[in-house]
Motif scaffolding. Structure first.
Motif: not given
Length: 308
Positions: A13-24, A164-168, A174-182
């Motif tokens: 879910v955090p990865a999908l949220r990050a992509l939805l929030d990305s203007p790019r 706990a580890l998976l949550e972090r 999620a940030e890494l995935l958005v930067k990768t697509l950028d």
């Protein structure tokens, strides 16, 4: 970039949220596993990723198999530039992999080529890794073997559970995935082949795998229990009854046999191959979790009984 996101459980879910929030990036649809029975009523329930997609009015595709012709046809109609993937939970055929021009970019929760497979976070904790992380890579037919774009690292803390580890990792990943697509869109990021050395595998953890072996050293018992918390959950037999066990603490007591219980005023100890461990929470079948001392008193546990 026009994307179709694929994912199913809460860590995606955090990865999908990050992509939805990305203007790019423009998320035009989501692929997720079909609705599945959940809860006591076994009601058909949307996956966490599917539920978030519904909230945003996105088209949700739930093929029984990613090779279904109708799904492949709709994917081609959507014409994504790229398909980011986080814990989708199904194999992708080559016909699907060929649709987006930039491929399917997976976020995997390990530092590849370490811990390819379904349970990398559990494996990292169980084997005592001090550092783990997440990797973005292009999916190829071979399991988690595609060329990698980037990594993010994460310390494995002494008290980390898999949850706990998976949550972090799901947040930093999620940030890494958005930067990768950028970087892919800019043409500034290029994938590099994974090393062929130090490849390890982390197969799916079953309920049977989560049975505690108190004949192992205390540190191994501690790591194993944390690695299967919260799912599928560590467990052991006491007589004919099966109990779930929460994380334990390693203590200095050494005079207990493996599995032997020692009841003290404020704690319950269990012997291992080395020092003892202190039980945290215990859950009897059909009941709520409770502190080990409350469980021992309520169940009238006698000194010297053994968890097996």
């Amino acid at each position: 970039m026009r994307v179709v996101f694929a994912g199913t459980p809460a860590p995606a879910v955090p990865a999908l949220r990050a992509l939805l929030d990305s203007p790019r990036h423009d998320v035009v649809a989501v692929v997720t596993r079909p609705d599945a029975p959940a809860g006591r009523g076994r009601t058909l329930t949307r996956s966490p990723v599917g539920a978030l997609a519904d909230e945003h009015g996105l088209e949700v595709l739930t093929p029984a198999r990613a090779s279904d012709p109708d799904f492949l046809a709709r994917l081609a109609e959507l014409a994504p530039d790229c398909c980011p993937v986080v814990a989708y939970g199904a194999l992708l055929p080559e016909k699907a992999l060929a649709v987006p021009r930039h491929g399917w970019i997976n976020l995997h929760f390990s530092l590849l080529p370490a811990w390819r497979g379904a349970a990398p976070v559990q494996a990292a904790i169980r084997h005592g890794d001090e550092i783990t992380g997440a990797t973005t890579f292009r999916i190829v037919p071979e399991l988690d073997a595609g060329p990698a774009f980037g990594v993010v690292t994460e310390e494995v803390r002494a008290d980390d559970t898999a949850g706990a580890l998976l949550e972090r990792l799901s947040v930093s990943g999620a940030e890494l995935l958005v930067k990768t697509l950028d970087g892919i869109e800019d043409g500034t990021l290029h994938a590099e082949e994974q090393p062929t050395e130090n490849v390890s595998y982390a197969p799916k953890v079953t309920a049977e795998d989560a049975k505690v072996d108190f004949a192992a050293p205390a540190q191994a018992v501690d790591r194993m229990i944390r690695s299967v918390t919260p799912d599928p959950g560590a467990w052991a037999w006491l007589g004919q009854e099966r109990f779930k066990l929460g994380p334990v603490s390693v203590v200095d007591t050494e005079d207990l046999q493996p599995g032997e219980l020692l009841l003290q005023r404020r704690r319950v100890l269990v012997g291992t191959a080395t020092t003892a461990v202190e039980l945290g929470e215990v859950q009897a079948r059909g009941k709520k979790r409770m502190a080990a001392t409350d469980w021992a008193r309520g169940a009238h546990i006698e000194q010297g009984l053994k968890l097996q």
